[in-house]
Design an enzyme around this catalytic site. Structure first.
Site, mmCIF file in Angstrom:
data_model
loop_
_atom_site.group_PDB
_atom_site.id
_atom_site.type_symbol
_atom_site.label_atom_id
_atom_site.label_comp_id
_atom_site.label_asym_id
_atom_site.label_seq_id
_atom_site.Cartn_x
_atom_site.Cartn_y
_atom_site.Cartn_z
ATOM 1 C CG ASP A 131 19.356 23.478 -45.350
ATOM 2 O OD1 ASP A 131 18.239 23.955 -45.098
ATOM 3 O OD2 ASP A 131 20.387 23.769 -44.721
ATOM 4 C CB CYS A 186 2.028 15.697 -31.802
ATOM 5 S SG CYS A 186 3.524 16.090 -32.720
ATOM 6 C CB CYS A 189 3.112 14.845 -26.712
ATOM 7 S SG CYS A 189 4.847 15.200 -26.380
ATOM 8 C CB CYS A 192 8.949 19.960 -28.690
ATOM 9 S SG CYS A 192 7.279 20.001 -29.357
ATOM 10 C CB CYS A 196 11.522 25.798 -26.647
ATOM 11 S SG CYS A 196 12.411 27.135 -27.471
ATOM 12 C CB CYS A 212 14.905 29.567 -33.019
ATOM 13 S SG CYS A 212 15.624 27.934 -33.276
ATOM 14 C CB CYS A 239 19.289 24.682 -30.282
ATOM 15 S SG CYS A 239 18.176 24.213 -28.935
ATOM 16 C CB CYS A 242 12.284 21.492 -29.797
ATOM 17 S SG CYS A 242 13.067 21.959 -31.343
ATOM 18 C CB CYS A 246 10.660 14.549 -29.863
ATOM 19 S SG CYS A 246 9.342 13.789 -30.821
HETATM 20 C C1 B12 Z 1 14.656 28.647 -42.513
HETATM 21 C C2 B12 Z 1 15.037 27.333 -41.889
HETATM 22 C C3 B12 Z 1 15.298 27.310 -40.529
HETATM 23 C C4 B12 Z 1 14.963 28.478 -39.597
HETATM 24 C C5 B12 Z 1 13.429 28.472 -39.332
HETATM 25 C C6 B12 Z 1 12.915 27.089 -38.914
HETATM 26 C C7 B12 Z 1 11.405 26.882 -39.050
HETATM 27 N N1 B12 Z 1 10.855 26.030 -38.214
HETATM 28 O O1 B12 Z 1 10.772 27.477 -39.909
HETATM 29 C C8 B12 Z 1 15.867 28.175 -38.373
HETATM 30 C C9 B12 Z 1 17.223 28.854 -38.577
HETATM 31 C C10 B12 Z 1 15.307 28.584 -37.016
HETATM 32 C C11 B12 Z 1 16.059 26.662 -38.519
HETATM 33 C C12 B12 Z 1 16.357 25.820 -37.474
HETATM 34 C C13 B12 Z 1 16.528 24.449 -37.601
HETATM 35 N N2 B12 Z 1 16.580 23.754 -38.756
HETATM 36 CO CO1 B12 Z 1 16.130 24.504 -40.507
HETATM 37 N N3 B12 Z 1 15.576 25.043 -42.226
HETATM 38 C C14 B12 Z 1 15.121 26.156 -42.692
HETATM 39 C C15 B12 Z 1 14.744 26.013 -44.175
HETATM 40 C C16 B12 Z 1 15.895 26.579 -45.023
HETATM 41 C C17 B12 Z 1 13.421 26.672 -44.569
HETATM 42 C C18 B12 Z 1 12.263 26.342 -43.607
HETATM 43 C C19 B12 Z 1 11.072 27.245 -43.837
HETATM 44 O O2 B12 Z 1 10.699 27.497 -44.964
HETATM 45 N N4 B12 Z 1 10.481 27.734 -42.749
HETATM 46 C C20 B12 Z 1 9.275 28.505 -42.820
HETATM 47 C C21 B12 Z 1 8.145 27.643 -42.273
HETATM 48 C C22 B12 Z 1 6.856 28.436 -42.269
HETATM 49 O O3 B12 Z 1 8.067 26.604 -43.214
HETATM 50 P P1 B12 Z 1 8.259 25.050 -42.827
HETATM 51 O O4 B12 Z 1 8.942 24.893 -41.533
HETATM 52 O O5 B12 Z 1 8.888 24.342 -43.995
HETATM 53 O O6 B12 Z 1 6.741 24.668 -42.676
HETATM 54 C C23 B12 Z 1 5.870 24.288 -43.757
HETATM 55 C C24 B12 Z 1 4.912 23.227 -43.260
HETATM 56 O O7 B12 Z 1 5.058 23.089 -41.880
HETATM 57 C C25 B12 Z 1 3.548 23.742 -43.664
HETATM 58 N N5 B12 Z 1 2.622 23.840 -42.546
HETATM 59 C C26 B12 Z 1 2.338 24.929 -41.838
HETATM 60 N N6 B12 Z 1 1.406 24.621 -40.938
HETATM 61 C C27 B12 Z 1 1.109 23.311 -41.075
HETATM 62 C C28 B12 Z 1 0.240 22.494 -40.387
HETATM 63 C C29 B12 Z 1 0.149 21.149 -40.748
HETATM 64 C C30 B12 Z 1 -0.783 20.283 -40.006
HETATM 65 C C31 B12 Z 1 0.946 20.628 -41.823
HETATM 66 C C32 B12 Z 1 0.851 19.222 -42.237
HETATM 67 C C33 B12 Z 1 1.824 21.474 -42.496
HETATM 68 C C34 B12 Z 1 1.898 22.797 -42.100
HETATM 69 O O8 B12 Z 1 3.661 25.036 -44.188
HETATM 70 C C35 B12 Z 1 4.987 25.490 -44.136
HETATM 71 C C36 B12 Z 1 5.311 26.069 -45.505
HETATM 72 O O9 B12 Z 1 5.313 25.082 -46.527
HETATM 73 C C37 B12 Z 1 14.637 24.455 -44.311
HETATM 74 C C38 B12 Z 1 15.018 23.880 -45.687
HETATM 75 C C39 B12 Z 1 13.900 24.054 -46.698
HETATM 76 N N7 B12 Z 1 14.237 24.440 -47.877
HETATM 77 O O10 B12 Z 1 12.740 23.805 -46.394
HETATM 78 C C40 B12 Z 1 15.589 23.943 -43.191
HETATM 79 C C41 B12 Z 1 15.160 22.691 -42.420
HETATM 80 C C42 B12 Z 1 13.712 22.846 -42.078
HETATM 81 N N8 B12 Z 1 15.953 22.779 -41.184
HETATM 82 C C43 B12 Z 1 16.343 21.639 -40.722
HETATM 83 C C44 B12 Z 1 17.024 21.458 -39.487
HETATM 84 C C45 B12 Z 1 17.724 20.117 -39.295
HETATM 85 C C46 B12 Z 1 17.034 22.474 -38.523
HETATM 86 C C47 B12 Z 1 17.483 22.362 -37.048
HETATM 87 C C48 B12 Z 1 17.158 21.028 -36.401
HETATM 88 C C49 B12 Z 1 19.009 22.637 -36.961
HETATM 89 C C50 B12 Z 1 19.555 22.649 -35.526
HETATM 90 N N9 B12 Z 1 19.761 21.504 -34.885
HETATM 91 O O11 B12 Z 1 19.828 23.687 -34.998
HETATM 92 C C51 B12 Z 1 16.705 23.547 -36.405
HETATM 93 C C52 B12 Z 1 15.327 23.085 -35.911
HETATM 94 C C53 B12 Z 1 14.456 24.152 -35.336
HETATM 95 C C54 B12 Z 1 12.987 23.804 -35.522
HETATM 96 N N10 B12 Z 1 12.332 23.315 -34.484
HETATM 97 O O12 B12 Z 1 12.472 23.983 -36.638
HETATM 98 C C55 B12 Z 1 15.887 20.497 -41.623
HETATM 99 C C56 B12 Z 1 14.667 19.812 -40.962
HETATM 100 C C57 B12 Z 1 14.630 18.304 -41.106
HETATM 101 C C58 B12 Z 1 13.340 17.733 -40.542
HETATM 102 N N11 B12 Z 1 13.393 16.465 -40.173
HETATM 103 O O13 B12 Z 1 12.337 18.410 -40.424
HETATM 104 C C59 B12 Z 1 15.540 21.274 -42.975
HETATM 105 C C60 B12 Z 1 14.429 20.653 -43.785
HETATM 106 C C61 B12 Z 1 16.856 21.287 -43.791
HETATM 107 C C62 B12 Z 1 17.147 19.934 -44.467
HETATM 108 N N12 B12 Z 1 17.110 19.861 -45.775
HETATM 109 O O14 B12 Z 1 17.384 18.933 -43.823
HETATM 110 N N13 B12 Z 1 15.826 26.260 -39.819
HETATM 111 S S1 SF4 Z 2 7.784 16.352 -28.359
HETATM 112 FE FE1 SF4 Z 2 7.509 15.286 -30.331
HETATM 113 S S2 SF4 Z 2 5.575 14.153 -30.084
HETATM 114 FE FE2 SF4 Z 2 5.652 15.681 -28.441
HETATM 115 S S3 SF4 Z 2 4.531 17.441 -29.310
HETATM 116 FE FE3 SF4 Z 2 6.713 17.772 -29.720
HETATM 117 S S4 SF4 Z 2 7.033 16.954 -31.769
HETATM 118 FE FE4 SF4 Z 2 5.076 16.122 -31.028
HETATM 119 S S1 SF4 Z 3 15.956 24.523 -31.771
HETATM 120 FE FE1 SF4 Z 3 16.135 25.024 -29.562
HETATM 121 S S2 SF4 Z 3 15.663 27.214 -29.396
HETATM 122 FE FE2 SF4 Z 3 14.996 26.535 -31.446
HETATM 123 S S3 SF4 Z 3 12.828 26.015 -31.163
HETATM 124 FE FE3 SF4 Z 3 13.977 24.112 -30.820
HETATM 125 S S4 SF4 Z 3 14.363 24.070 -28.583
HETATM 126 FE FE4 SF4 Z 3 13.743 26.156 -29.107
#
Ligand code: B12
Ligand code: SF4
Ligand code: SF4
Length: 323
Positions: A131, A186, A189, A192, A196, A212, A239, A242, A246
């Site tokens: 992270d 997915c 479905c 999520c 939200c 978010c 939060c 989402c 799931c």
């Molecule tokens: C910034 C960040 C956030 C931000 C933005 C989240 C987001 N979705 O981008 C905020 C603060 C909102 C956040 C929230 C949360 N986070 Co966060 N976050 C990060 C962080 C530091 C960077 C993520 C990032 O680069 N985001 C930018 C987007 C564009 O990148 P990405 O999500 O990695 O997506 C990549 C792929 O999806 C791919 N991609 C894009 N399109 C497609 C399509 C397909 C088909 C495929 C295969 C790939 C793909 O391209 C992207 C770039 O490589 C990572 C740690 C890390 N170093 O990666 C943790 C991380 C993602 N977070 C984590 C967690 C646990 C959370 C929360 C659950 C915490 C909580 N309970 O509140 C929430 C979940 C919200 C959610 N639904 O994502 C975990 C996720 C674990 C997992 N199982 O996925 C991580 C990996 C930290 C860790 N080491 O455990 N987070």
């Molecule tokens: S709830 Fe889970 S299975 Fe359904 S669309 Fe979201 S991530 Fe996919």
């Molecule tokens: S963590 Fe909560 S607010 Fe953020 S995308 Fe998921 S359901 Fe929405």
């Protein structure tokens, strides 16, 4: 030892150290660079400027650690479930109910990295990330075969769901790579996206951080707009909505009895009146070395006030106060 035997040894050691799943991939540039760029350009990273600075390295993970050509991707479940919610309380996301995971995972990750360097001998290097750092953790985990990226953007394991931390070790160890996880489970479905509370998904697999609750309660330092405040319910740190909805979690997530993470479900709910009146010193006493330290006492008081207003609006605060 052959490269295949080496890979098996690393995976076995990872499991012994408490990781649930482990896979290996290469460090080719991401095929999703344009999605990452579009996401950053549209402002969806909000105030998380570091994500802009890291764009190049995230898109080309081989540049993160010069010489490295492999990523060992790991998952570790943090799933825990809480009891009934007491009146007048705010909610804390599941991942934040223990010690700071950056700290608690340091030891097993360092041990695993040391083992990788020992296996390779000579000038083998291994550096771990959890992270922190410019590593696209979800994408590397998907490429290493650990799961798919769900419509909620989470990495979902077909056997554990998504309530897991991800960690990565970058290395120049000579090991074969695993098959990526190509299928999208997915299907049709959309639970999520529909659930939200703040409508933070403009479309599937795209999250607007600025809406978010996780971002608003943990990363964002300013005043939250009235529109969003009303939608935040009583979440005061992170939060889980989402993920809670799931089906891969309702089916497969099982409680992590992890002595390293030290998860404590009683930390799921926090008395809001107490939090608002807590002094900075008391706050540190209670939350130092936990994820909740990040927004600090000032941020958590702001979050608590928003939650109180929302409970009030739902008429749940008065009921509690007169009990
Ligand atoms: C910034 C960040 C956030 C931000 C933005 C989240 C987001 N979705 O981008 C905020 C603060 C909102 C956040 C929230 C949360 N986070 Co966060 N976050 C990060 C962080 C530091 C960077 C993520 C990032 O680069 N985001 C930018 C987007 C564009 O990148 P990405 O999500 O990695 O997506 C990549 C792929 O999806 C791919 N991609 C894009 N399109 C497609 C399509 C397909 C088909 C495929 C295969 C790939 C793909 O391209 C992207 C770039 O490589 C990572 C740690 C890390 N170093 O990666 C943790 C991380 C993602 N977070 C984590 C967690 C646990 C959370 C929360 C659950 C915490 C909580 N309970 O509140 C929430 C979940 C919200 C959610 N639904 O994502 C975990 C996720 C674990 C997992 N199982 O996925 C991580 C990996 C930290 C860790 N080491 O455990 N987070
Ligand atoms: S709830 Fe889970 S299975 Fe359904 S669309 Fe979201 S991530 Fe996919
Ligand atoms: S963590 Fe909560 S607010 Fe953020 S995308 Fe998921 S359901 Fe929405």
């Amino acid at each position: 030892m052959t490269p295949l035997k080496r890979a098996e040894a690393v995976k076995q050691r990872a499991v012994q150290l408490g990781f649930d799943t482990v896979g290996i991939t290469d460090l080719r540039p991401t095929p999703h660079r344009s999605e990452l760029r579009a996401w950053l350009r549209s402002g969806m990273a909000g105030t998380m400027r570091y994500l802009h600075r890291q764009e190049g390295r995230r898109a080309e993970p081989a540049t993160v650690l010069p010489g490295a050509h492999r990523a060992i991707a790991l998952t570790r479940s943090y799933f825990n479930s809480e009891g009934n919610q007491p009146g007048g309380s705010g909610r804390v996301a599941k991942y934040a109910r223990g010690r700071d995971y950056h700290e608690s995972l340091r030891k097993p990750l360092q041990e695993l990295s040391d083992y990788v360097e020992f296996l390779g001998g000579g000038d083998t290097v291994a550096r771990f990330y959890v992270d922190a750092g410019p590593v696209p953790e979800r994408e590397l985990a998907q490429r290493a075969g650990l799961g798919w990226i769900g419509k909620n953007t989470m990495l979902i394991s077909p056997t554990r769901g998504s309530f897991s931390f991800l960690a990565t070790i970058l290395t120049n160890l000579d090991v074969p790579i695993d098959e990526p996880f190509e299928t999208d489970r997915c299907g049709s479905c959309t639970r999520c996206l529909d659930a939200c509370p703040t409508d933070a998904f403009p479309r599937e697999r795209v999250l607007d951080s600025q809406r978010c609750i996780s971002y608003l309660t943990i990363e964002y330092r300013g005043d939250v707009t009235a529109e969003l405040q009303e939608l935040m319910g009583n979440w005061i740190f992170g939060c889980d909505v989402c993920q809670d909805v799931c089906p891969w979690n309702t089916k497969f997530a099982s409680v992590a009895n992890d002595h390293v993470l030290q998860l404590d479900p009683s930390r799921a709910f926090v008395d809001l009146a107490m939090l608002i009146t807590t002094s900075d010193a008391e706050f540190l006493d209670r939350y130092a070395w936990t994820p909740i330290e990040r927004p600090g006492a000032v941020g958590m008081r702001r979050n608590a006030k928003i939650a109180v207003e929302n409970l009030r609006r739902e008429a749940k605060w008065q009921t509690f106060q007169t009990q």
